[in-house]
Write a protein that holds these residues in place. Structure first.
Motif, PDB file in Angstrom:
ATOM      1  N   PHE A  21      -3.905 -24.246 -47.840  1.00  0.00           N
ATOM      2  CA  PHE A  21      -4.625 -23.267 -48.970  1.00  0.00           C
ATOM      3  C   PHE A  21      -3.973 -21.702 -48.543  1.00  0.00           C
ATOM      4  O   PHE A  21      -3.659 -21.088 -49.473  1.00  0.00           O
ATOM      5  N   VAL A  22      -3.592 -21.710 -47.307  1.00  0.00           N
ATOM      6  CA  VAL A  22      -2.898 -20.366 -47.063  1.00  0.00           C
ATOM      7  C   VAL A  22      -1.388 -20.447 -47.365  1.00  0.00           C
ATOM      8  O   VAL A  22      -1.024 -19.286 -47.780  1.00  0.00           O
ATOM      9  N   LEU A  23      -0.939 -21.636 -47.496  1.00  0.00           N
ATOM     10  CA  LEU A  23       0.447 -21.701 -48.313  1.00  0.00           C
ATOM     11  C   LEU A  23       0.604 -20.956 -49.703  1.00  0.00           C
ATOM     12  O   LEU A  23       1.469 -20.489 -50.106  1.00  0.00           O
ATOM     13  N   PHE A  24      -0.471 -21.014 -50.215  1.00  0.00           N
ATOM     14  CA  PHE A  24      -0.615 -20.756 -51.620  1.00  0.00           C
ATOM     15  C   PHE A  24      -0.365 -19.049 -51.689  1.00  0.00           C
ATOM     16  O   PHE A  24       0.418 -18.669 -52.304  1.00  0.00           O
ATOM     17  N   VAL A  25      -0.945 -18.396 -50.607  1.00  0.00           N
ATOM     18  CA  VAL A  25      -0.613 -17.010 -50.711  1.00  0.00           C
ATOM     19  C   VAL A  25       0.703 -16.691 -50.185  1.00  0.00           C
ATOM     20  O   VAL A  25       1.672 -15.705 -50.837  1.00  0.00           O
ATOM     21  N   VAL A  26       1.296 -17.504 -49.285  1.00  0.00           N
ATOM     22  CA  VAL A  26       2.538 -17.422 -48.893  1.00  0.00           C
ATOM     23  C   VAL A  26       3.743 -17.752 -50.055  1.00  0.00           C
ATOM     24  O   VAL A  26       4.535 -16.876 -50.254  1.00  0.00           O
ATOM     25  N   LEU A  27       3.171 -18.458 -50.773  1.00  0.00           N
ATOM     26  CA  LEU A  27       4.057 -18.775 -52.083  1.00  0.00           C
ATOM     27  C   LEU A  27       4.033 -17.634 -52.922  1.00  0.00           C
ATOM     28  O   LEU A  27       5.192 -17.397 -53.611  1.00  0.00           O
ATOM     29  N   ARG A  95       9.158 -36.206 -47.047  1.00  0.00           N
ATOM     30  CA  ARG A  95       9.903 -35.881 -48.243  1.00  0.00           C
ATOM     31  C   ARG A  95       9.503 -34.591 -49.054  1.00  0.00           C
ATOM     32  O   ARG A  95      10.376 -34.109 -49.923  1.00  0.00           O
ATOM     33  N   ALA A  96       8.421 -34.070 -48.823  1.00  0.00           N
ATOM     34  CA  ALA A  96       7.926 -32.950 -49.651  1.00  0.00           C
ATOM     35  C   ALA A  96       8.433 -31.765 -49.433  1.00  0.00           C
ATOM     36  O   ALA A  96       8.391 -30.791 -50.433  1.00  0.00           O
ATOM     37  N   PHE A  97       8.755 -31.239 -48.216  1.00  0.00           N
ATOM     38  CA  PHE A  97       8.961 -29.913 -48.007  1.00  0.00           C
ATOM     39  C   PHE A  97      10.374 -29.664 -47.440  1.00  0.00           C
ATOM     40  O   PHE A  97      11.126 -28.802 -47.951  1.00  0.00           O
ATOM     41  N   LYS A  98      10.666 -30.221 -46.334  1.00  0.00           N
ATOM     42  CA  LYS A  98      12.007 -29.922 -45.562  1.00  0.00           C
ATOM     43  C   LYS A  98      13.291 -30.213 -46.654  1.00  0.00           C
ATOM     44  O   LYS A  98      14.052 -29.321 -46.756  1.00  0.00           O
ATOM     45  N   PRO A  99      13.208 -31.106 -47.317  1.00  0.00           N
ATOM     46  CA  PRO A  99      14.461 -31.450 -48.268  1.00  0.00           C
ATOM     47  C   PRO A  99      14.429 -30.208 -49.374  1.00  0.00           C
ATOM     48  O   PRO A  99      15.666 -29.948 -49.601  1.00  0.00           O
ATOM     49  N   LYS A 100      13.424 -29.885 -49.734  1.00  0.00           N
ATOM     50  CA  LYS A 100      13.384 -28.752 -50.798  1.00  0.00           C
ATOM     51  C   LYS A 100      13.968 -27.713 -50.289  1.00  0.00           C
ATOM     52  O   LYS A 100      14.610 -27.059 -50.709  1.00  0.00           O
ATOM     53  N   LEU A 118       7.664 -26.505 -54.078  1.00  0.00           N
ATOM     54  CA  LEU A 118       6.814 -26.339 -52.895  1.00  0.00           C
ATOM     55  C   LEU A 118       5.295 -26.364 -53.463  1.00  0.00           C
ATOM     56  O   LEU A 118       4.254 -26.932 -52.762  1.00  0.00           O
ATOM     57  N   ARG A 119       5.003 -25.538 -54.543  1.00  0.00           N
ATOM     58  CA  ARG A 119       3.710 -25.342 -54.926  1.00  0.00           C
ATOM     59  C   ARG A 119       3.076 -26.740 -55.372  1.00  0.00           C
ATOM     60  O   ARG A 119       1.972 -27.239 -55.002  1.00  0.00           O
ATOM     61  N   PHE A 120       3.938 -27.305 -56.096  1.00  0.00           N
ATOM     62  CA  PHE A 120       3.533 -28.773 -56.664  1.00  0.00           C
ATOM     63  C   PHE A 120       3.253 -29.684 -55.382  1.00  0.00           C
ATOM     64  O   PHE A 120       2.392 -30.509 -55.366  1.00  0.00           O
ATOM     65  N   SER A 121       4.267 -29.667 -54.557  1.00  0.00           N
ATOM     66  CA  SER A 121       4.079 -30.527 -53.316  1.00  0.00           C
ATOM     67  C   SER A 121       2.660 -30.265 -52.529  1.00  0.00           C
ATOM     68  O   SER A 121       2.301 -31.211 -52.012  1.00  0.00           O
ATOM     69  N   VAL A 122       2.546 -29.002 -52.348  1.00  0.00           N
ATOM     70  CA  VAL A 122       1.123 -28.536 -51.785  1.00  0.00           C
ATOM     71  C   VAL A 122       0.107 -29.217 -52.384  1.00  0.00           C
ATOM     72  O   VAL A 122      -0.947 -29.774 -51.837  1.00  0.00           O
ATOM     73  N   TRP A 123       0.050 -29.162 -53.741  1.00  0.00           N
ATOM     74  CA  TRP A 123      -1.241 -29.536 -54.518  1.00  0.00           C
ATOM     75  C   TRP A 123      -1.323 -31.260 -54.473  1.00  0.00           C
ATOM     76  O   TRP A 123      -2.084 -31.635 -54.088  1.00  0.00           O
ATOM     77  N   GLN A 124      -0.048 -32.045 -54.246  1.00  0.00           N
ATOM     78  CA  GLN A 124      -0.143 -33.305 -54.101  1.00  0.00           C
ATOM     79  C   GLN A 124      -0.620 -33.725 -52.713  1.00  0.00           C
ATOM     80  O   GLN A 124      -1.344 -34.556 -52.724  1.00  0.00           O
TER      81      GLN A 124
END
Length: 143
Positions: A21-27, A95-100, A118-124
């Motif tokens: 949830f903190v990552l949304f602020v970072v994004l 597969r969600a973050f590092k490859p992107k 990244l936002r879509f991956s966080v929600w998933q």
């Protein structure tokens, strides 16, 4: 001993979902940034993912101990489904973050596409974790 393991399990559960949830602020802060500022925000993002990953290790170990101490059979439907979702989340996390981020660093995608993916991956991932959380709390009898 059981109550201590439950406490550790709950704490690691919080640490495995809370940083997302903190990552949304970072994004949101990453929008329109470039250079060193963007690189530092990507590092914050990756650090949060590392925290989640290590908290997940504690979560798995404490979960195994709880199933064992709680005399739950491994064939119980909610235990099996939790394991299925957990394995799915491990594969997804890999597969969600590092490859992107690697694609961004290689110049394959720009920062706007990176932020969107990244936002879509966080929600998933949050969705997967919430399914797992529901299975562990509700303990539904699926079969």
């Amino acid at each position: 001993m059981y109550k201590s393991i439950v406490f550790i399990h709950i704490l690691s559960s919080i640490l495995s979902i809370g940083p997302f949830f903190v990552l949304f602020v970072v994004l949101n802060q990453m929008k329109g940034k470039n250079g060193e500022v963007l690189v530092s925000q990507i590092e914050v993002f990756q650090t949060a993912i590392r925290i989640v990953k290590h908290a997940g290790h504690v979560l798995v170990v404490s979960g195994i101990l709880l199933v064992w101490q709680g005399n739950w059979p491994w064939s119980t439907s909610w235990v099996v489904m939790t394991l299925v979702v957990m394995i799915s989340s491990i594969v997804f996390l890999a597969r969600a973050f590092k490859p992107k981020i690697r694609q961004f660093n290689a110049g394959i995608i720009d920062s706007n596409v990176l932020i969107q993916r990244l936002r879509f991956s966080v929600w998933q991932y949050i969705f997967l974790l919430l399914i797992m959380l529901w299975l562990m709390v509700a303990k539904p009898n699926i079969w």
